[in-house]
Design a protein around this motif. Structure first.
Motif, PDB file in Angstrom:
ATOM      1  N   ASP A 136       0.846  -1.189   0.000  1.00  0.00           N
ATOM      2  CA  ASP A 136       0.000   0.000   0.000  1.00  0.00           C
ATOM      3  C   ASP A 136       0.895   1.257   0.000  1.00  0.00           C
ATOM      4  O   ASP A 136       1.888   1.309   0.744  1.00  0.00           O
ATOM      5  CB  ASP A 136      -0.872  -0.046   1.261  1.00  0.00           C
ATOM      6  CG  ASP A 136      -1.800   1.144   1.372  1.00  0.00           C
ATOM      7  OD1 ASP A 136      -1.844   1.943   0.435  1.00  0.00           O
ATOM      8  OD2 ASP A 136      -2.486   1.270   2.414  1.00  0.00           O
ATOM      9  N   PRO A 137       0.566   2.276  -0.817  1.00  0.00           N
ATOM     10  CA  PRO A 137       1.347   3.533  -0.797  1.00  0.00           C
ATOM     11  C   PRO A 137       1.446   4.144   0.595  1.00  0.00           C
ATOM     12  O   PRO A 137       2.471   4.732   0.944  1.00  0.00           O
ATOM     13  CB  PRO A 137       0.575   4.438  -1.764  1.00  0.00           C
ATOM     14  CG  PRO A 137      -0.119   3.490  -2.687  1.00  0.00           C
ATOM     15  CD  PRO A 137      -0.467   2.299  -1.868  1.00  0.00           C
ATOM     16  N   ARG A 138       0.400   4.009   1.421  1.00  0.00           N
ATOM     17  CA  ARG A 138       0.464   4.557   2.785  1.00  0.00           C
ATOM     18  C   ARG A 138       1.520   3.840   3.613  1.00  0.00           C
ATOM     19  O   ARG A 138       2.163   4.439   4.476  1.00  0.00           O
ATOM     20  CB  ARG A 138      -0.897   4.428   3.489  1.00  0.00           C
ATOM     21  CG  ARG A 138      -1.923   5.474   3.075  1.00  0.00           C
ATOM     22  CD  ARG A 138      -3.037   5.548   4.122  1.00  0.00           C
ATOM     23  NE  ARG A 138      -2.601   6.193   5.343  1.00  0.00           N
ATOM     24  CZ  ARG A 138      -3.191   6.041   6.532  1.00  0.00           C
ATOM     25  NH1 ARG A 138      -4.235   5.236   6.638  1.00  0.00           N
ATOM     26  NH2 ARG A 138      -2.744   6.669   7.596  1.00  0.00           N
ATOM     27  N   PHE A 139       1.693   2.536   3.347  1.00  0.00           N
ATOM     28  CA  PHE A 139       2.743   1.804   4.067  1.00  0.00           C
ATOM     29  C   PHE A 139       4.121   2.308   3.644  1.00  0.00           C
ATOM     30  O   PHE A 139       4.999   2.513   4.472  1.00  0.00           O
ATOM     31  CB  PHE A 139       2.624   0.296   3.792  1.00  0.00           C
ATOM     32  CG  PHE A 139       3.673  -0.529   4.492  1.00  0.00           C
ATOM     33  CD1 PHE A 139       3.474  -0.973   5.786  1.00  0.00           C
ATOM     34  CD2 PHE A 139       4.878  -0.833   3.871  1.00  0.00           C
ATOM     35  CE1 PHE A 139       4.446  -1.724   6.447  1.00  0.00           C
ATOM     36  CE2 PHE A 139       5.851  -1.572   4.517  1.00  0.00           C
ATOM     37  CZ  PHE A 139       5.637  -2.020   5.814  1.00  0.00           C
ATOM     38  N   ARG A 140       4.295   2.510   2.363  1.00  0.00           N
ATOM     39  CA  ARG A 140       5.588   2.998   1.869  1.00  0.00           C
ATOM     40  C   ARG A 140       5.906   4.371   2.450  1.00  0.00           C
ATOM     41  O   ARG A 140       7.063   4.683   2.744  1.00  0.00           O
ATOM     42  CB  ARG A 140       5.594   3.072   0.341  1.00  0.00           C
ATOM     43  CG  ARG A 140       5.728   1.716  -0.338  1.00  0.00           C
ATOM     44  CD  ARG A 140       6.018   1.861  -1.822  1.00  0.00           C
ATOM     45  NE  ARG A 140       6.382   0.579  -2.393  1.00  0.00           N
ATOM     46  CZ  ARG A 140       7.604   0.054  -2.365  1.00  0.00           C
ATOM     47  NH1 ARG A 140       8.585   0.719  -1.776  1.00  0.00           N
ATOM     48  NH2 ARG A 140       7.851  -1.115  -2.905  1.00  0.00           N
ATOM     49  N   ALA A 141       4.882   5.189   2.641  1.00  0.00           N
ATOM     50  CA  ALA A 141       5.122   6.569   3.074  1.00  0.00           C
ATOM     51  C   ALA A 141       5.358   6.690   4.573  1.00  0.00           C
ATOM     52  O   ALA A 141       5.956   7.674   5.030  1.00  0.00           O
ATOM     53  CB  ALA A 141       3.935   7.437   2.670  1.00  0.00           C
ATOM     54  N   MET A 142       4.880   5.751   5.375  1.00  0.00           N
ATOM     55  CA  MET A 142       5.020   5.882   6.833  1.00  0.00           C
ATOM     56  C   MET A 142       6.464   5.628   7.253  1.00  0.00           C
ATOM     57  O   MET A 142       7.264   5.032   6.531  1.00  0.00           O
ATOM     58  CB  MET A 142       4.063   4.910   7.527  1.00  0.00           C
ATOM     59  CG  MET A 142       4.416   3.444   7.397  1.00  0.00           C
ATOM     60  SD  MET A 142       5.221   2.830   8.862  1.00  0.00           S
ATOM     61  CE  MET A 142       5.504   1.122   8.410  1.00  0.00           C
ATOM     62  N   ARG A 143       6.792   6.081   8.482  1.00  0.00           N
ATOM     63  CA  ARG A 143       8.146   5.855   8.989  1.00  0.00           C
ATOM     64  C   ARG A 143       8.123   5.624  10.498  1.00  0.00           C
ATOM     65  O   ARG A 143       7.205   6.086  11.196  1.00  0.00           O
ATOM     66  CB  ARG A 143       9.077   7.004   8.624  1.00  0.00           C
ATOM     67  CG  ARG A 143       8.745   8.346   9.271  1.00  0.00           C
ATOM     68  CD  ARG A 143       9.795   9.371   8.888  1.00  0.00           C
ATOM     69  NE  ARG A 143       9.645  10.627   9.651  1.00  0.00           N
ATOM     70  CZ  ARG A 143      10.554  11.588   9.675  1.00  0.00           C
ATOM     71  NH1 ARG A 143      11.665  11.475   8.955  1.00  0.00           N
ATOM     72  NH2 ARG A 143      10.370  12.682  10.389  1.00  0.00           N
ATOM     73  N   ILE A 144       9.144   4.869  10.991  1.00  0.00           N
ATOM     74  CA  ILE A 144       9.238   4.470  12.395  1.00  0.00           C
ATOM     75  C   ILE A 144      10.659   4.759  12.865  1.00  0.00           C
ATOM     76  O   ILE A 144      11.626   4.483  12.142  1.00  0.00           O
ATOM     77  CB  ILE A 144       8.961   2.966  12.568  1.00  0.00           C
ATOM     78  CG1 ILE A 144       7.678   2.560  11.844  1.00  0.00           C
ATOM     79  CG2 ILE A 144       8.906   2.568  14.020  1.00  0.00           C
ATOM     80  CD1 ILE A 144       7.708   1.157  11.319  1.00  0.00           C
ATOM     81  N   TYR A 145      10.790   5.270  14.098  1.00  0.00           N
ATOM     82  CA  TYR A 145      12.119   5.522  14.658  1.00  0.00           C
ATOM     83  C   TYR A 145      12.492   4.359  15.574  1.00  0.00           C
ATOM     84  O   TYR A 145      11.949   4.198  16.658  1.00  0.00           O
ATOM     85  CB  TYR A 145      12.124   6.836  15.452  1.00  0.00           C
ATOM     86  CG  TYR A 145      13.521   7.301  15.816  1.00  0.00           C
ATOM     87  CD1 TYR A 145      14.341   7.890  14.860  1.00  0.00           C
ATOM     88  CD2 TYR A 145      14.017   7.124  17.105  1.00  0.00           C
ATOM     89  CE1 TYR A 145      15.622   8.315  15.178  1.00  0.00           C
ATOM     90  CE2 TYR A 145      15.300   7.542  17.446  1.00  0.00           C
ATOM     91  CZ  TYR A 145      16.096   8.130  16.472  1.00  0.00           C
ATOM     92  OH  TYR A 145      17.381   8.539  16.788  1.00  0.00           O
TER      93      TYR A 145
END
Length: 993
Positions: free
Chosen positions: A868-877
């Protein structure tokens, strides 16, 4: 006038002697390995390479062949030197002792045809050029071609790099065996033969009896066009890597099914699992592992010969079988039962025996049966043999071994048990395989398992023969056992008798040793009776469960369809139809109540799938009955009956009749059981009343003969009375207690079942704790060493040139090492030096890594990977080494379960739903009953290969970073309808830039 004629040989003779003669692929491999042994190789290997066209390579470091030897020996079927003494020159023996030849008929090389149709043979002698030849074994299937008309293309070359450039020419020359070339008369004969063979294919195809997909000539030419041998296929050949200046390599293209499955990791295909099992069973212990390490003479004669089978997936090999993986005799000497010695020319066995962990001081001597005549003629004599057998008790309650040792031997038996025959150190097939019972071990056990102690699945046996001492014990042409001559029949009689007599003297139920020793062993186990009772009850419950499940598997689905049709067509038009419809529904409910199973065993094995289907049908049935009841209520309210009391009275009458009927059924069953039990107890009481008197009479007789005094007789009778009374109390007191419990309405069956389940859970938990304790010890050791190496590795990486440190390879090394130490830190309180780096990790990075990591698995299983494009766009530290393994475990599980789909698209998706990351697939999903156990340590539903650790570690890894994971069973907006895992990442950012 008397004339003369010669035999004519058709090409098909080679096919009969090769592909059709050898029983199966593993047997063919063993034949080719024996050829390598005869060529004085120190090592031989089978390497199976993946690719668009998988290739198998058997390579050795034997003396090899030059062109003349290839033409005059390898291409000559039935080479005479195989049947005579060894003539290998001393220069060709690789500094090894003289080896007795394993080959006898000169047809072992034809086994190549069983591996695959196309063979590229490459061989090298020390002082000669390379020789290469190509064969397509399918040419020899044509019944219309004379053997002399088929030609094998051969090439010589000095430099190994020239080989791959010569392959196209060899292929072209090989194809001329179909298209013709050179001699016009031969060309005409070949074309006519292939036209006739193709015509035969069309005729068989029309009749529906052909086993080919296209005309043979087309199939062969198409196969030759696909040949693709590469440099990697020769990398393990010692000659290619310049380790040895001599040896032979057999490269096989279009490999058969048995070799292909070794490259796969499908754990759901039963035929592939069985093929891999048979492959391992046949080729393991190829070199005799029973040499006595304490016997200097035996050790000195040990073979300097190693073997291995490796599967290459990419550039990473997996060793399937090999010298390094087989067991040896030192692992067996701790077993509690041993029989070791030799059989002389007269068929007499002499040796040592260990029974129940104790060596018998006297020599064991077993003569042959009196009705077996031992031949002494040179053409039928058996000769001297060595025998070694190790075994154990089949039930741990009877074993003298500590529990962990018993389990270790059980696991060893699962892999390597069997009674094998070795000739001059190499295995003779098919002896030792579960489907072979030459010495009738299992046949005898089926008649009296207790007396005939030996069990193929729990014994490690070896009969050692030699070509010099046992020349009449010859292999069949197909290598499927010994030739059925008088010597083999005599051998069978001698060894079978040794097995029978040793079982009856030392190990079986008829042996005095067992009768004397076993009671003491059992007495030392305080849980013996409880275990026996539990096992008896468990066996009863399992039998009941299995029997009912088998019946329900056939009767439940039709009943569900019947109820489904009832629910679909349910219609009440007026008040007169209400009672009849209610009665139908109640009848369906009563019938549904009959589909009840006792508690499911902990390990279901092959019943796993039927039980899952049963539970699904029960859920469907319950839903249908509930829906029908709700629909009926609505329709009754719509009709609004004028006489509802009459309807209630009819329902009461029906329900009372049904209950009465059920009670009467139970009463009849109870009456039968009570009558049977009353008669049984009456017989037992009668028998026990006679026991003391029967035992006391011999004591009085001994007193009458003056063997004992009056006071001694009184003491004997008193002791006999106490023993009898104790036995009676042990028999009757628990029975009375059980009856009293029944009187108090205590459910003994429920208590027993609950206690068994609780005990099973406790034992399973204890096993897990033991496993974790051992794991903890291993981690402590590794952690201790890693603490010292951590600074060394970190310092060494820092000293690398800057351009090297920035390379992808070094980053991968750092990532891998960080991940390893992180996992070790989780398993124990290690204090490793260095700081773990946290950074922003995007969903795109994770997705790309997973796509690359599982590229081959996804391709093989034909799985579509959606991101999903939303998965690609998210980020985690967080730490890369903490997050990536979580997604790897989830993806790995999805690939397994989606791979069980037999139709439709297979999909795995990474998506974002709300503020949660979803790992989703369209596999079968997780049963509602299993959701609570999903993240438990060691919980797995995989039939093969699952350890139940992945999800547990994933949850723990995420928790270490403050994240959470859960399983979502239902709801709107799920990406795919199968398994859905939702991860809540602490501090995650979505829809970033």
């Amino acid at each position: 006038m008397i004339g003369a004629a010669s035999f004519q040989t058709k090409a098909r003779t080679v096919d009969h002697l090769g592909r059709e003669q050898i029983a199966d692929c593993p047997t063919a491999i063993s034949e080719l390995w024996k050829n390598a042994f005869d060529a004085y190789a120190r090592s031989v290997s089978l390497d199976i390479y993946d690719g668009d066209e998988p290739v198998a390579v058997i390579s050795d470091d034997g003396h090899g062949m030059n062109r003349a030897e290839f033409e005059n020996r390898w291409l000559v079927v039935g080479t005479e030197s195989k049947a005579t003494e060894d003539r290998t020159p001393i220069d060709d023996r690789n500094d090894l002792k003289v080896r007795p030849r394993q080959g006898q008929k000169g047809i072992g090389r034809l086994s190549c045809a069983n591996l695959g149709p196309i063979l590229l043979l490459v061989s090298k002698r020390k002082t000669a050029p390379f020789v290469a030849a190509m064969v397509d074994w399918r040419l020899f299937e044509n019944p219309f071609i004379n053997l002399a008309d088929l030609r094998v293309p051969i090439a010589e070359f000095e430099n190994k790099d020239a080989l791959l450039t010569l392959v196209p020419g060899l292929v072209a020359e090989l194809a001329c065996n179909i298209t013709g070339g050179g001699d016009a008369a031969r060309t005409d004969r070949l074309r006519a033969a292939w036209a006739a063979y193709d015509h035969l294919f069309h005729a068989e195809n029309e009749a529906g009896v052909s086993n080919k997909l296209r005309p043979p000539s087309e199939e062969i030419l198409e196969g030759l066009a696909k040949i693709e041998f590469k440099e990697r296929h020769l990398a393990q050949w010692p000659v290619w890597s310049d380790e040895r200046p001599h040896g032979t390599a057999l490269l096989v293209s279009q490999i058969n099914y048995d070799l292909q499955v070794e490259l796969g990791d499908d754990k759901t295909d039963s035929s592939a699992i069985e093929a891999r099992k048979r492959f391992f069973e046949t080729l393991s212990s190829f070199v005799d592992p029973f040499f006595d390490p304490a016997d200097e003479q035996s050790t000195a004669s040990r073979l300097e010969f190693s073997y291995a089978v490796r599967a290459w997936k990419g550039e990473v090999p997996q060793t399937i079988v090999g010298t390094d993986k087989q067991f040896d005799r030192r692992q067996l000497d701790g077993m509690e039962h041993l029989l070791a010695g030799s059989i002389d020319r007269d068929g007499v066995f002499r040796g040592r025996v260990k029974a129940f962990g104790q060596w018998i001081p006297e020599e064991c001597v077993i003569a042959p049966p009196k009705d077996l005549h031992i031949p002494r003629r040179a053409d039928s004599e058996v000769g001297q043999l060595d025998l070694y057998i190790a075994s154990m008790e089949f039930e741990s309650i009877n074993s003298t071994l500590p529990r962990l040792e018993f389990q270790r031997f059980e696991e060893l038996a699962r892999l390597y048990a069997g009674f094998m025959i070795f000739r001059d150190g190499l295995r003779v097939l098919p002896y030792g395989r579960t489907d072979n019972d030459f010495f009738e071990i299992e046949s005898r056990r089926s008649k009296h398992a207790g007396r005939e102690f030996w069990n193929h699945r729990q014994m490690f046996g070896r009969l050692s023969i030699t070509r010099a001492a046992n020349p009449n014990l010859k292999d069949k042409a197909g290598r499927e056992g010994l030739l059925d001559n008088r010597a083999a029949k005599t051998l069978k009689g001698i060894v079978s008798n040794i097995l029978k007599q040793s079982a009856r003297r030392y190990f079986g139920y008829d042996s005095e040793i067992r009768r004397t020793v076993l009671p003491g062993i059992k007495a030392s186990n305080k849980e013996e009776r409880a275990n026996e009772a539990r096992n008896k009850l468990r066996k009863k419950q399992r039998k009941e469960f299995r029997t009912k499940l088998q019946v329900f598997t056939k009767t439940l689905p039709p009943f569900v369809k019947e109820v489904e049709e009832f629910a679909r067509t349910l219609s009440v038009r007026d008040e007169a139809e209400i009672a009849a419809t209610q009665q139908h529904l109640e009848e369906y409910r009563e019938r549904a109540s009959e589909f009840r199973l006792p508690g499911a065993p902990t390990s279901l094995g092959p019943l796993e799938t039927p039980y899952a289907d049963f539970r699904e049908n029960i859920r469907d049935l319950s839903a249908l009955l509930g829906a029908a009841a709700a629909d009926l209520e609505i329709q009754i309210e719509r009709i609004n009956p004028k006489k509802p009391r009459e309807l209630l009275e009819k329902q009461i009458a029906r329900n009372a009749a049904q209950i009465h009927h059920r009670i009467q059924q139970w009463k009849r069953t109870i009456d039968i059981l009570q009558k049977s039990e009353f008669e049984r107890i009456r017989d037992v009481v009668g028998q026990r009343n006679k026991v003391f008197h029967a035992e006391a009479i011999p004591v009085v007789a001994r007193f009458d003969r003056g063997e004992v005094t009056y006071s001694e007789a009184v003491k004997l009778l008193e002791r006999l009375k106490e023993e009898t009374d104790t036995q009676n109390a042990e028999l009757f007191v628990p029975y009375i207690g059980a009856l009293e419990s029944l009187k108090e309405s205590i459910d003994l069956d429920h208590l027993a079942s609950f206690g068994m389940e609780e005990l099973g859970d406790m034992r399973a938990e204890l096993d897990r704790l033991n496993a974790l304790a051992q794991l903890g010890i291993a981690v402590e050791i590794v952690g201790h060493e890693l603490q010292a190496y951590d600074d060394i590795i970190g310092s060494a990486i820092k000293r690398l040139p800057e351009e090297v440190r920035q390379s992808k390879a070094v980053h991968d090394i750092e990532f891998g090492y960080d991940g390893l130490t992180d996992q070790l830190r989780f398993l124990s309180p290690l204090r490793l030096a260095g700081q773990r780096i946290q950074r922003w990790i995007t969903g795109g990075e994770i997705a790309d890594y997973l796509a690359e990591f599982f590229k081959l698995n996804l391709s093989r299983a034909e799985i579509i990977f959606d991101v999903d494009p939303r998965f690609r766009a998210m980020r985690i530290y967080d730490q890369q080494s903490r997050l990536y393994p979580v997604f790897i475990n989830l993806m790995n599980n999805s690939i397994y379960w989606v791979g069980t789909r037999r139709d439709g698209e297979r999909r795995i998706a990474l998506a974002v739903v709300g503020d949660e990351v979803m790992v989703s697939d369209n596999g079968p999903g997780v049963d509602a009953e299993d959701i609570d156990s999903l993240f438990s340590l060691f919980f797995t539903k995989k039939a093969h290969g699952g350890r139940g650790v992945g999800l547990y570690l994933s949850k723990a890894n995420l928790a270490a970073g403050g994240h959470r994971i859960r399983y979502v069973s239902k709801g709107e907006g799920l990406p795919l309808p199968g398994a859905n895992f939702a991860i809540t990442f602490r501090g995650a950012e979505f829809d970033v830039g």
